[in-house]
Design an enzyme around this catalytic site. Sequence first.
Site, mmCIF file in Angstrom:
data_model
loop_
_atom_site.group_PDB
_atom_site.id
_atom_site.type_symbol
_atom_site.label_atom_id
_atom_site.label_comp_id
_atom_site.label_asym_id
_atom_site.label_seq_id
_atom_site.Cartn_x
_atom_site.Cartn_y
_atom_site.Cartn_z
ATOM 1 N N ALA A 257 -8.482 12.616 45.581
ATOM 2 C CA ALA A 257 -7.605 11.505 45.951
ATOM 3 C C ALA A 257 -8.383 10.499 46.774
ATOM 4 O O ALA A 257 -9.274 10.859 47.541
ATOM 5 C CB ALA A 257 -6.399 11.999 46.745
ATOM 6 N N ASP A 258 -8.047 9.240 46.587
ATOM 7 C CA ASP A 258 -8.593 8.195 47.434
ATOM 8 C C ASP A 258 -7.609 7.778 48.514
ATOM 9 O O ASP A 258 -8.006 7.276 49.563
ATOM 10 C CB ASP A 258 -8.989 6.991 46.585
ATOM 11 C CG ASP A 258 -10.262 7.263 45.800
ATOM 12 O OD1 ASP A 258 -11.330 6.831 46.254
ATOM 13 O OD2 ASP A 258 -10.187 7.949 44.768
#
EC number: 5.3.1.23
Length: 386
Positions: A257-258
């Site tokens: 995930a960013d």
Amino acid sequence: MHMLTSIRTSNGKIEIIDQLLLPHTTKYVEITSIEQAYDAIKDMKIRGAPAIASLASLAFAAYIQTGLDSAQPPAFLLSPESLSAQVIHKLDYLSGARPTAVNLGAAIRRLKAVLQSSTDAGKSVGLIAADLISEGKLIADEDFDRNKRMAEHGGEWLAELDRGSGGSGQELNVLTVCNTGSLATSGYGTALGLITYLHEQKKLGKAYYTQTAPYHQGSRLTALELKTMQISSVMICDTMVGSLFQHHKIHAVAVGADRIARNGDTANKIGTYNAAVLAARHKIPFIVVAPISTVDLDTPDGSSIPIEHRKPLEACLVRGAVHPFEFDVEGKVRQETVMITPSDLDGIYNPSFDVTPAELITAIVTEKGVATRKEGETSFDLSRVV
């Protein structure tokens, strides 16, 4: 088991592996300034939210250290006030390199908090600078250990889930997207770390990974990492996810995930949402693996996450080795960039990330544990894992 390294440091020297040249050329590039760190992040010579934060923090710490080591101290080290102004200026500059990855912002907030607390404590300019250097190094150093913790949390949770549904908890086949291993972090990885953990525990069947166009982080980087670690793996094109789920037993999809919003909506590499929709259709668990620093409690949901759009031209180009291989005078494989589309296309849509709604996510894993949604709910309570 040998692992690749995205960042290496020695005696104050910072080097990154130029990921644009992988998998055919391994070249380390020295980073000697904050500006070089910014360009490396912006140009994706280094990528992956944790690795970006680590490089920015290390480059910042090195900048302050260089000032302290100078025979003639620079002007910004003459007073706490001048140091504060320069630190804020440099950190704000770094924060603009990649807007979607929240880890970079979290690292910068930590450094600003240290600046504030040390200044409020009435410390000298030298002590404030030393505190900033220590915090910058700590941000990078702590990444490896937390990655191992979250990999174990996620791997054991998946094995137990499989046993609970009548499986053996062994020979688990896991699909991942993009690259979330040692090249995307300071070591071990997030979602690819989960796969690595299962391999180490002899619970992995096969690792599957998408090519992840248009930058091909899967076929260039994840492929190289899995090959280096000698993990049994299968590459698929991005458009083959549905077919894979129809014809092969896949026990889970694990992605990094960013940025994770407060409700669990997750921004990650483009193509993640596609995989999540198909996983839901086939009732395959969809797991997000990311450090606490990726969770943005100030962002209520995915609609508030800024999505970076890359240059349209990048979607038209592919870089790789000339085939059959050709070698230059140094014995290195010759690489070229080619255009795979007609020139001067009028319309190109090229977001770097998409957002997967929380209702499509089965579990969110951090270094503190595993969060799952309650039956019938469409959002997560992340309080236990942040």
